[in-house]
Design an enzyme around this catalytic site. Structure first.
Site, short mmCIF file in Angstrom:
data_model
loop_
_atom_site.label_atom_id
_atom_site.label_comp_id
_atom_site.label_asym_id
_atom_site.label_seq_id
_atom_site.Cartn_x
_atom_site.Cartn_y
_atom_site.Cartn_z
N ASN A 136 -11.06 14.33 13.39
CA ASN A 136 -11.04 14.45 11.91
C ASN A 136 -12.55 13.61 11.79
O ASN A 136 -13.13 14.32 10.56
CB ASN A 136 -10.39 12.75 12.02
CG ASN A 136 -8.84 12.85 12.09
OD1 ASN A 136 -8.97 14.02 12.20
ND2 ASN A 136 -8.70 12.11 10.74
N GLY A 165 3.06 5.41 3.17
CA GLY A 165 4.01 4.08 2.22
C GLY A 165 5.11 4.83 1.75
O GLY A 165 5.90 4.24 1.83
N GLY A 168 0.75 -1.30 0.27
CA GLY A 168 -0.10 -0.09 0.41
C GLY A 168 1.51 1.17 -0.04
O GLY A 168 0.96 1.96 1.03
N ASN A 219 -8.58 11.11 16.95
CA ASN A 219 -9.21 11.18 15.30
C ASN A 219 -10.19 10.84 15.50
O ASN A 219 -10.89 12.15 14.71
CB ASN A 219 -8.49 9.79 14.18
CG ASN A 219 -7.11 10.34 13.69
OD1 ASN A 219 -6.67 10.98 13.76
ND2 ASN A 219 -5.99 8.60 13.97
N GLY A 262 0.87 4.23 -0.70
CA GLY A 262 0.50 6.19 -1.17
C GLY A 262 0.82 7.09 -0.29
O GLY A 262 2.21 6.63 -0.55
N LYS A 280 -3.81 8.00 19.40
CA LYS A 280 -3.98 8.83 18.53
C LYS A 280 -5.59 8.42 18.16
O LYS A 280 -6.19 9.37 17.66
CB LYS A 280 -2.89 7.69 17.54
CG LYS A 280 -3.33 9.30 16.06
CD LYS A 280 -1.74 8.54 15.55
CE LYS A 280 -2.22 9.76 13.87
NZ LYS A 280 -1.56 9.00 13.14
P1 NAD Z 1 -3.56 7.22 0.83
O1 NAD Z 1 -4.77 8.31 0.21
O2 NAD Z 1 -2.06 8.62 0.40
O3 NAD Z 1 -3.07 6.01 -0.34
C1 NAD Z 1 -3.55 4.73 0.20
C2 NAD Z 1 -3.70 4.25 -1.52
O4 NAD Z 1 -4.80 4.75 -1.92
C3 NAD Z 1 -2.76 4.02 -1.69
O5 NAD Z 1 -2.63 2.68 -2.42
C4 NAD Z 1 -2.59 4.89 -3.05
O6 NAD Z 1 -1.93 4.75 -4.25
C5 NAD Z 1 -3.61 4.88 -3.59
N1 NAD Z 1 -4.52 5.86 -4.10
C6 NAD Z 1 -4.11 7.31 -3.68
N2 NAD Z 1 -4.50 8.32 -4.96
C7 NAD Z 1 -5.49 7.77 -5.31
C8 NAD Z 1 -5.64 8.08 -6.66
N3 NAD Z 1 -5.97 9.41 -7.22
N4 NAD Z 1 -5.94 6.83 -7.56
C9 NAD Z 1 -5.98 5.34 -7.12
N5 NAD Z 1 -5.34 5.13 -6.41
C10 NAD Z 1 -4.94 5.94 -5.23
O7 NAD Z 1 -3.21 7.13 2.20
P2 NAD Z 1 -1.86 7.73 3.42
O8 NAD Z 1 -2.48 8.72 3.78
O9 NAD Z 1 -0.50 7.09 2.93
O10 NAD Z 1 -3.00 6.74 4.00
C11 NAD Z 1 -2.39 5.40 4.50
C12 NAD Z 1 -2.50 4.81 6.31
O11 NAD Z 1 -1.56 5.47 6.66
C13 NAD Z 1 -4.31 5.53 6.45
O12 NAD Z 1 -4.69 4.10 7.43
C14 NAD Z 1 -3.89 7.02 7.15
O13 NAD Z 1 -4.32 6.43 7.97
C15 NAD Z 1 -2.27 6.53 7.61
N6 NAD Z 1 -1.09 7.44 8.19
C16 NAD Z 1 -1.58 8.20 6.63
C17 NAD Z 1 -0.82 9.57 7.39
C18 NAD Z 1 -0.36 10.91 6.28
O14 NAD Z 1 -0.09 12.37 6.71
N7 NAD Z 1 -0.76 10.20 5.32
C19 NAD Z 1 -0.17 10.11 8.83
C20 NAD Z 1 -0.26 8.80 9.99
C21 NAD Z 1 -1.24 7.63 9.47
#
Ligand code: NAD
Length: 307
Positions: free
Chosen positions: A192, A12, A7, A188, A9, A184
């Site tokens: 949130n 990740g 994952g 949230n 995003g 946390k």
């Molecule tokens: P994200 O939305 O960036 O990504 C999640 C998934 O969605 C990934 O597989 C990504 O490739 C996909 N994705 C994103 N945009 C897309 C699009 N336009 N089209 C198709 N696929 C798309 O999620 P994240 O922020 O990395 O969150 C992952 C986990 O980490 C969650 O549980 C979140 O709560 C947690 N988290 C996030 C943050 C932060 O700052 N981002 C901080 C702490 C914890």
């Protein structure tokens, strides 16, 4: 060590970037978004914000990976964790450690179906990042990570923390990570969900007359259920922490707001307010405030046909 990020995003890619950039570990990003995978493989992963960089790093779909993992960092959104675990089960053997840094709680119940408890490391991170376009992330702040092996395999958990620290991710082994996770979740589960429902910033929510009563009732339920679940939580301490956090975040639209209001995406509500409702049921504790918030967020997802 071979580290997969399952994952990839915003968060990740942040973890993958830091480990790949700063250590000798091999990192492979796993994701389903083909444009994102192609951009990373063709043009490198671009990093903006705290770090201005572009690195070569492998990205692929879970089905394209074959080597067994030493460590898998699961970083999907919570509601897609089960599907991801199914998709990566061929990369796991008895030596693989899993690190879960998703927001919310209860993910270990899903992970337990795929690995032994002593392969599960739960954590919480305050790194913050955004994925604005395929192949490009912005790391907003320097964060920290708390991690603990929940099967009592402290040696394995400390090794996981070491890998994160080789990647300069500021990790520490936390002997009571559930406390940090619940704390946390309470942030949230107040800020949130309420800002997503009311469509306002954290500061605007905290300026509303009713905010104190709403937060008090939500936290009361969290604390009662948490204590019944064996996590030692103090209501005043939690309320003070939420208030402190809200000051620093006053101008922010939290991630649930961004998902639901800005991007019309489904939320992690079932793993935040919804998780305390479910745990409350197992302990015979009523959680009406968290239940209605969960239902309202789902109602808004349904009304807007969130994807
Ligand atoms: P994200 O939305 O960036 O990504 C999640 C998934 O969605 C990934 O597989 C990504 O490739 C996909 N994705 C994103 N945009 C897309 C699009 N336009 N089209 C198709 N696929 C798309 O999620 P994240 O922020 O990395 O969150 C992952 C986990 O980490 C969650 O549980 C979140 O709560 C947690 N988290 C996030 C943050 C932060 O700052 N981002 C901080 C702490 C914890």
């Amino acid at each position: 060590m071979l580290v997969y990020i399952a994952g990839s995003g915003a968060m990740g890619c942040t973890i993958g970037y830091k480990i790949s950039k700063n250590s000798d570990n091999e990192v492979i990003l796993l994701d389903y978004w083909q444009d994102h995978i192609d951009n990373i493989n063709n043009n490198g992963l671009t990093v903006k914000g705290e770090f201005d960089d572009n690195i070569k790093i492998q990205a692929m779909k879970p089905s394209e990976a074959s080597k067994k993992a030493d460590l898998i960092v699961v970083m999907t959104k919570s509601m897609y964790l089960k599907d991801m675990m199914e998709a990566i089960s061929h990369l796991i053997d008895e030596n693989t450690q899993i690190l879960c840094l998703l927001n919310g709680m209860g993910h270990e119940e899903i992970l337990k179906n795929y690995v032994n408890l002593n392969q599960i490391n739960m954590g919480v991170t305050i790194w913050a990042a955004a994925l604005e376009e395929p192949g490009s992330i912005t790391i907003r702040d320097i964060g920290t990570i708390d991690v603990q092996n929940i099967g009592g395999n402290e040696e394995a958990g400390k090794k996981v923390a070491d890998i994160l620290n080789e990647g300069k991710l500021n990790a520490r082994y936390d002997k009571n990570v559930m406390y940090a996770i619940w704390r946390k979740v309470m942030v949230n589960g107040t800020m949130n969900s309420m800002t997503a429902l009311l469509e306002c910033t954290v500061g605007e929510f905290f300026a509303i007359d009713a905010h104190e009563r709403i937060i008090d009732e939500l936290v009361k339920e969290f604390v009662e259920v948490g204590n019944a679940d064996g996590v030692n939580l103090d209501k005043k301490e939690m309320l003070d922490y939420i208030r402190e956090t809200s000051k620093a975040a006053k101008d922010h639209y939290p991630s649930m707001y961004q998902d639901l209001v800005e991007r019309n995406r489904k939320t992690e509500i079932d793993f935040i307010n919804g998780a305390v409702v479910n745990k409350g049921k197992t302990h015979n504790i009523a959680t009406p405030y968290n239940e209605i918030i969960t239902q309202l967020v789902h109602a808004k997802e349904e009304l807007n046909d969130a994807k």
